[in-house]
Scaffold this active site. Structure first.
Site, PDB file in Angstrom:
ATOM      1  CE  LYS A 127      -4.192  -1.440   1.468  1.00  0.00           C
ATOM      2  NZ  LYS A 127      -4.726  -1.756   2.945  1.00  0.00           N
ATOM      3  CG  HIS A 130      -1.225   7.389   2.742  1.00  0.00           C
ATOM      4  ND1 HIS A 130      -1.748   8.054   3.876  1.00  0.00           N
ATOM      5  CD2 HIS A 130      -1.666   6.368   2.534  1.00  0.00           C
ATOM      6  CE1 HIS A 130      -2.235   7.422   4.571  1.00  0.00           C
ATOM      7  NE2 HIS A 130      -2.374   6.270   3.955  1.00  0.00           N
ATOM      8  CG  HIS A 133       1.709   5.938   6.364  1.00  0.00           C
ATOM      9  ND1 HIS A 133       1.426   5.633   5.129  1.00  0.00           N
ATOM     10  CD2 HIS A 133       0.847   4.952   7.290  1.00  0.00           C
ATOM     11  CE1 HIS A 133       0.639   4.721   4.922  1.00  0.00           C
ATOM     12  NE2 HIS A 133       0.464   4.230   6.064  1.00  0.00           N
TER      13      HIS A 133
HETATM   14  N1  ARG Z   1      -0.395  -1.287  10.224  1.00  0.00           N
HETATM   15  C1  ARG Z   1      -1.360  -0.466  11.152  1.00  0.00           C
HETATM   16  C2  ARG Z   1      -2.155   0.591  10.081  1.00  0.00           C
HETATM   17  O1  ARG Z   1      -1.450   0.983   8.988  1.00  0.00           O
HETATM   18  C3  ARG Z   1      -0.690   0.138  11.940  1.00  0.00           C
HETATM   19  C4  ARG Z   1      -0.123  -0.667  13.094  1.00  0.00           C
HETATM   20  C5  ARG Z   1      -0.229  -0.149  14.354  1.00  0.00           C
HETATM   21  N2  ARG Z   1       0.514  -1.222  15.372  1.00  0.00           N
HETATM   22  C6  ARG Z   1      -0.233  -2.217  16.140  1.00  0.00           C
HETATM   23  N3  ARG Z   1       0.738  -2.792  16.901  1.00  0.00           N
HETATM   24  N4  ARG Z   1      -1.335  -2.753  15.884  1.00  0.00           N
HETATM   25  O2  ARG Z   1      -3.100   1.099  10.527  1.00  0.00           O
END
Ligand code: ARG
Length: 566
Positions: A127, A130, A133
């Site tokens: 993905k 962007h 983030h």
């Molecule tokens: N990958 C997730 C997102 O983009 C965020 C991860 C956050 N960390 C976690 N331990 N859940 O929404």
């Protein structure tokens, strides 16, 4: 360095043994303006003990607390005792410390032998990386640096979103419409197209949805073709993310993402089951959290596949075993607040007393004026493009300068990217904000370029004045209001950093160095520093050096460079 606040607390305690030292500590405050002193102690609480009116108590206390060495004035004002720090002692203690420590000034060993995990950035593979983030990435990096500065042993973890049903979708899309060669050319954009397409097609054709589920199941069962494609997505994505991390000068100690924990998940699920925490609900296995006012946490879905939350439970337990953390910090947007509350609660119900050491550091959203953020519609603003555009904007400004500038390209990158970071860390993280180009790149006002520019200005001033930190300085020569303002900001730096770490608020540091830059520029405009009188010059340069060190270190804590020339 003398700790004035502690001195005050101890003296107060000697005089008022009736009050606990912690109570006094809570009461001592910084007055709203410095004409009321550097510290103040309200005596309302003492009225009951002494059976006297507060102003009278304040007057009597002020009498008893006179001490010319540290405080040039201790006086009562209404129900307060106000303390004015002795300027000579102040300048001496602050600047002696800076001159001795240099760039180590402000550091502490507060966190010695305490390991802190800071998990941040954590984008989803395949993905786009962007503009959305930027928040977790930049806030997390700064929090990590702040903890480092205070002596904690920090571990930066990127909890990559490299697992989940969306990979079933991507593999399915790859199989139907994807061409691996084409994808290899421009992976993220091509994968995004496929992702958008499968989302559209699934609406029309429900059998496709079934197919995506099957592919995900295969991935969980380690089917070689599924794993091969998944690996390909992952590697291409990390390459792309790392380009951005390099621009931001960010490094991670670990890229253990969601997939990494899938191998450990069974044990955790067994543990939850053994502890009798799960119930069956419509074929799925859940932990009922109704008692705690929350919806249930799904441990296993009805088709036997696991979800995000299960992997987070597993990751937390894994981290505790591997790192024995003092704190496990998650820098993640506030949309996921409930998710963190739920799985922290489940950890607690499992009997892990360290669940209380897991912290969700949440933040609000960033948006752009045209609202370009959503991946599902394919309408995105890539973070890399934002950073490059910031750099180009600055390069244009530098190109219009009369004077020749060395390393213009590198400098434009440091200022441009720094400007974006600074803007990001300027407000309370919990606030939503709209990304604003003009404000970000301006050299005026509360911006990164303004603070960096002040740093460069001080640097060249020190060079011109042939400043030498080993010179002896007569600190009594620093006593103007402007000088005192700067001294205070240098002195208070460490306590600001400590507050920032306690509240996970990098913006405390941002605001502090903006204030210092302003105070310095005011000084610079009203006072000649490179005067003929050698002694005066040396004292003023030492003060300027103190300001430079704090601005330099503060910028570093935000994840920014402090250029020496601009
Ligand atoms: N990958 C997730 C997102 O983009 C965020 C991860 C956050 N960390 C976690 N331990 N859940 O929404």
């Amino acid at each position: 360095m003398i700790n004035f606040k502690e001195l005050i607390i101890n003296k107060l305690h000697d005089n008022i043994p009736e009050l606990e030292i912690e109570e006094i500590e809570r009461l001592v405050e910084t007055p709203p303006s410095y004409d009321m002193g550097d510290y103040a102690f309200p005596v309302f609480q003492l009225a009951k003990i002494f059976r006297k009116a507060p102003p009278m108590i304040a007057t009597e206390l002020a009498e008893k607390l006179q001490d010319s060495e540290y405080f040039e004035k201790v006086e009562a004002l209404g129900a307060y005792v106000n303390f004015f720090v002795n300027k000579n002692t102040y300048a001496d203690t602050v600047l002696t410390d800076v001159l001795e420590k240099g760039y180590d000034y402000g550091k502490s060993d507060l966190g010695a032998n305490r390991r802190v995990i800071v998990e941040y950035s954590s984008p989803n593979i395949a993905k786009p990386f962007h503009i959305g983030h930027i928040r977790t990435t930049v806030i997390g990096n700064s929090i990590k640096k702040i903890y480092d500065y205070l002596g904690y042993d920090t571990i930066a973890i990127n909890h990559l979103g490299d697992y989940g049903t969306q990979f079933g979708m991507l593999i399915t899309a790859m199989k139907h419409w994807g061409d691996e060669e084409v994808v290899r050319q421009d992976p993220i954009r091509e994968l995004l197209k496929l992702y958008v397409k499968i989302n559209e097609e699934m609406e029309e054709d429900p059998t496709l949805r079934e197919e995506t589920r099957e592919w995900f199941k295969k991935l969980e069962d380690k089917d070689p073709e599924a794993v091969r494609l998944w690996n390909f997505f992952r590697e291409e994505s990390i390459k792309e993310f790392e380009r951005v991390y390099e621009l931001l000068d960010i490094e991670f100690d670990s890229y253990a993402g969601e997939a990494f924990y899938s191998d450990y998940m069974d044990d955790v699920i067994n543990e939850i089951e053994d502890k009798g925490l799960t119930v069956e609900s419509q074929g799925a296995e859940i932990v009922d959290l109704e008692e705690y006012g929350m919806p249930p946490l799904i441990v296993k879905k009805s088709d036997g596949t696991t979800i995000y939350a299960t992997r987070d439970l597993t990751a937390a337990i894994y981290r505790k075993n591997k790192y024995d953390f003092y704190k496990n910090i998650y820098v993640v947007g506030n949309q996921q607040k409930l998710h963190f509350q739920q799985f922290f609660k489940v950890l607690e119900l499992m009997g892990h007393e360290w669940a209380k050491d897991c912290v969700h550091v949440e933040f609000g959203t960033v948006s752009t004026e045209d609202g370009a953020l959503s991946t599902r519609k394919g309408n995105v603003l890539f973070l890399e493009d934002v950073l490059m555009k910031a750099k180009d904007g600055i390069l244009e400004i530098l190109n219009n300068r009369e004077r020749e500038i060395e390393n213009k390209d590198k400098l434009a990158e440091q200022i441009g990217i720094g400007a974006v970071i600074f803007q990001e860390l300027f407000n309370d993280r919990i606030k939503d904000y709209v990304f604003d180009w003009d404000k970000t790149l301006s050299f005026e006002g509360d911006t990164g370029p303004y603070v960096q520019y002040t740093h460069a200005r001080i640097h060249s001033l020190l060079e011109k004045g042939a400043f030498n930190p080993a010179d002896s300085v007569d600190f009594a020569l620093l006593s103007s209001e402007e000088e005192l303002d700067i001294l205070r900001l240098i002195y208070n730096f460490q306590s600001v950093v400590i507050d920032a770490h306690e509240k996970y608020q990098p913006y405390f540091v941002t605001r502090h160095i903006v204030e210092l830059a302003k105070a310095f520029n005011k000084y610079y405009n009203t006072t000649s520093i490179l005067v003929d009188d050698e002694e005066v010059k040396k004292a003023r340069l030492a003060l300027s050096y103190g300001a430079k060190v704090v601005i330099h270190n503060g910028l570093g804590l935000l994840g920014m460079v402090a250029p020496e020339r601009m």
